[in-house]
Design an enzyme around this catalytic site. Structure first.
Site, PDB file in Angstrom:
ATOM      1  N   PHE A  65      13.609 -26.393  -9.318  1.00 33.38           N
ATOM      2  CA  PHE A  65      14.983 -26.993  -8.438  1.00 33.38           C
ATOM      3  C   PHE A  65      16.144 -26.165  -8.796  1.00 33.38           C
ATOM      4  CE2 PHE A  65      12.723 -31.055  -8.547  1.00 33.38           C
ATOM      5  CZ  PHE A  65      12.819 -31.539  -7.144  1.00 33.38           C
ATOM      6  N   HIS A  66      16.887 -25.585  -7.731  1.00 26.16           N
ATOM      7  CA  HIS A  66      18.161 -25.091  -7.888  1.00 26.16           C
ATOM      8  C   HIS A  66      19.117 -25.231  -6.475  1.00 26.16           C
ATOM      9  CE1 HIS A  66      17.710 -21.588  -5.228  1.00 26.16           C
ATOM     10  NE2 HIS A  66      16.244 -21.857  -5.403  1.00 26.16           N
ATOM     11  N   ALA A  67      20.389 -24.798  -6.618  1.00 25.38           N
ATOM     12  CA  ALA A  67      21.146 -24.961  -5.485  1.00 25.38           C
ATOM     13  C   ALA A  67      21.951 -23.649  -5.689  1.00 25.38           C
ATOM     14  CB  ALA A  67      22.085 -26.293  -5.363  1.00 25.38           C
TER      15      ALA A  67
END
Lengths: 150, 88
Positions: A65-67
């Protein structure tokens, strides 16, 4: 270095989660609790999967997960959890996922180094299996430290 | 030759794929420019070959240029096979 980011407080073994979103909240929560990211960063991580699909399942059984840095990263940070039982991301044959990373990037150079280390780690299937079998964060950290010891 | 790797935000998987492709190209002695773009940068721009995760297929229908989908983003063998095939 990945070993500077994964610590007792950013790693959790054998977590119970029944959906991918729940897993995202737990692993993202580790970043928030340790001061690496703002709570809105976790929302953005989830939103990106809803918007672009489950491509963050980078290899069978593993999600990253990342943004974006501007979505609330305070400093480069990483969290890792292993799940008691795998969750589905809608990623076909790459489901179920039982190893979940959350990553917050700030500057580009360290960022590339850490991503490259994640790939090195995941390409070592024996190490991944050891991590999945671990019952404590201490064990997980020892395995990762051993892998990156020069 | 311009190769572009694409992901939702241009910050994670596209960079991983870019690094893997660069390693493969340098091993094979092939020179090409490799860039990582986010999805919103793709519209209206072109490259010789695009690479993206297979899970992004539904987001990448109007691409101008050749597009190659990768299942397992960290699998050097899969990426290598598909890169060499695309370059033929």
């Amino acid at each position: 270095m990945i070993t500077d980011l994964l610590k007792m407080k950013t790693v959790k073994a054998n977590v119970s989660a029944s959906t991918w979103k729940e897993a995202a909240r737990i692993v993202g929560g580790l970043l928030v609790d340790t001061g690496g990211a703002e709570p809105r960063y976790v929302d953005s991580m989830i939103l990106s999967v809803e918007k672009y699909g489950p491509y963050i399942v980078i290899t069978p059984g593993v999600a990253l997960f990342h943004a974006r840095p501007q979505d609330g990263v305070k400093e480069i940070c990483m969290g890792l959890i292993t799940l008691k039982s795998g969750v589905d991301f809608g990623a076909g044959e790459k489901d179920p996922v039982n190893l979940v990373f959350a990553f917050g990037a700030s500057d580009n150079k360290t960022h590339l180094k850490v991503l490259s280390q994640i790939m090195t780690l995941l390409r070592d299937k024996a190490v991944v299996n050891q991590i999945l079998k671990s019952n404590s964060q201490k064990e997980i950290l020892e395995i990762i430290e051993k892998k990156f010891k020069i | 030759m311009k190769i572009v790797t694409v992901c939702g935000m241009g910050f994670g998987t596209s960079l991983m794929l870019k690094m893997t492709i660069q390693d493969i190209l340098s091993q094979e002695g092939i020179s090409a420019e490799v860039e990582a773009w986010d999805l919103s940068s793709v519209k209206g721009r072109t490259a010789d070959i695009f690479f993206a995760s297979e899970d992004m297929k539904s987001n990448l229908h109007d691409i101008e240029g050749k597009i190659v989908f990768i299942k397992n983003l960290i699998d050097v063998e899969e990426v290598k096979k598909k890169v060499l095939e695309a370059l033929k």
